[in-house]
Design a protein around this motif. Structure first.
Motif, PDB file in Angstrom:
ATOM      1  N   LEU A  97      18.745  10.222  19.122  1.00 21.41           N
ATOM      2  CA  LEU A  97      19.687   9.976  18.026  1.00 21.41           C
ATOM      3  C   LEU A  97      19.528  11.009  16.919  1.00 21.41           C
ATOM      4  O   LEU A  97      20.514  11.546  16.403  1.00 21.41           O
ATOM      5  CB  LEU A  97      19.472   8.581  17.441  1.00 21.41           C
ATOM      6  N   LEU A  98      18.286  11.283  16.541  1.00 23.54           N
ATOM      7  CA  LEU A  98      18.027  12.244  15.476  1.00 23.54           C
ATOM      8  C   LEU A  98      18.465  13.654  15.865  1.00 23.54           C
ATOM      9  O   LEU A  98      19.059  14.370  15.061  1.00 23.54           O
ATOM     10  CB  LEU A  98      16.545  12.237  15.101  1.00 23.54           C
ATOM     11  N   PHE A  99      18.163  14.047  17.106  1.00 23.94           N
ATOM     12  CA  PHE A  99      18.540  15.385  17.540  1.00 23.94           C
ATOM     13  C   PHE A  99      20.063  15.526  17.578  1.00 23.94           C
ATOM     14  O   PHE A  99      20.619  16.545  17.142  1.00 23.94           O
ATOM     15  CB  PHE A  99      17.928  15.721  18.901  1.00 23.94           C
ATOM     16  N   PHE A 125      10.927  17.378  25.679  1.00 25.93           N
ATOM     17  CA  PHE A 125      11.983  16.604  25.035  1.00 25.93           C
ATOM     18  C   PHE A 125      13.143  17.519  24.651  1.00 25.93           C
ATOM     19  O   PHE A 125      14.308  17.238  24.935  1.00 25.93           O
ATOM     20  CB  PHE A 125      11.450  15.871  23.797  1.00 25.93           C
ATOM     21  N   TYR A 126      12.825  18.622  23.977  1.00 23.18           N
ATOM     22  CA  TYR A 126      13.885  19.523  23.522  1.00 23.18           C
ATOM     23  C   TYR A 126      14.640  20.149  24.691  1.00 23.18           C
ATOM     24  O   TYR A 126      15.860  20.329  24.615  1.00 23.18           O
ATOM     25  CB  TYR A 126      13.324  20.596  22.592  1.00 23.18           C
ATOM     26  N   GLU A 127      13.939  20.468  25.762  1.00 25.03           N
ATOM     27  CA  GLU A 127      14.632  20.981  26.942  1.00 25.03           C
ATOM     28  C   GLU A 127      15.586  19.928  27.499  1.00 25.03           C
ATOM     29  O   GLU A 127      16.699  20.260  27.924  1.00 25.03           O
ATOM     30  CB  GLU A 127      13.625  21.430  27.993  1.00 25.03           C
ATOM     31  N   ALA A 128      15.186  18.673  27.478  1.00 24.07           N
ATOM     32  CA  ALA A 128      16.070  17.589  27.926  1.00 24.07           C
ATOM     33  C   ALA A 128      17.302  17.456  27.018  1.00 24.07           C
ATOM     34  O   ALA A 128      18.349  16.974  27.454  1.00 24.07           O
ATOM     35  CB  ALA A 128      15.309  16.265  27.976  1.00 24.07           C
ATOM     36  N   MET A 129      17.181  17.928  25.782  1.00 24.99           N
ATOM     37  CA  MET A 129      18.297  17.909  24.838  1.00 24.99           C
ATOM     38  C   MET A 129      19.179  19.144  24.984  1.00 24.99           C
ATOM     39  O   MET A 129      20.147  19.310  24.241  1.00 24.99           O
ATOM     40  CB  MET A 129      17.778  17.833  23.397  1.00 24.99           C
TER      41      MET A 129
END
Length: 156
Positions: A97-99, A125-129
């Motif tokens: 949600l935050l990203f 996590f960031y790669e998943a985003m």
């Protein structure tokens, strides 16, 4: 915490600076960093009242703060300055949600890229985003330490 259905994203308030600093420190410590490392990071992870003006918080229905993010920069590039999720809320979708909010904020300001330094524990996590590693950058707290430099493109 069992999901994001009871979490809302809203602008941070100036009087929440100390609570956000505490949340950032708890979130960072969750990854097992020792006391010396945490002491070295304290200043960099301290949120000022002025910094809250560029911050958004994730708040549960009961009023508990479970995460926050800051977005800086100007077109064409925004910078995700900080993003932390309370340890008790990790894995519940708060980070997503935050990203998404940070990306939407950057896109709304006319930016086409969102760049940021990532803690090594958060790269997956960031790669998943949708972010990709584009390099590395020196740590602002620990001499000799480098952090992954990440980017996500923001389609219009």
């Amino acid at each position: 915490m069992t999901g994001t259905d009871t979490v809302r994203i809203r602008p941070a308030r100036r009087d929440e600076a100390a609570a956000l600093t505490d949340l950032a420190l708890r979130s960072k410590a969750h990854w097992g960093y020792d006391e010396a490392f945490m002491a070295a990071c304290r200043e960099e992870l301290t949120i000022t009242a002025e910094r809250t003006e560029r911050s958004a918080v994730a708040e549960r229905a009961d009023g508990a703060l479970v995460g926050f993010t800051t977005v800086d920069g100007a077109p064409p590039q925004a910078v995700l300055g900080m993003m932390f999720v309370a340890p008790e809320a990790m894995g519940a979708g708060v980070g997503r949600l935050l990203f998404a909010h940070a990306a939407d904020t950057a896109r709304a300001s006319g930016c086409t890229r969102l760049v940021f330094d990532a803690d090594p524990h958060a790269v997956g996590f960031y790669e998943a985003m949708g972010a990709v590693r584009i390099g590395e950058t020196p740590s602002g707290s620990i001499p000799g330490r480098v952090l992954p430099l990440m980017e996500v493109r923001l389609p219009r």
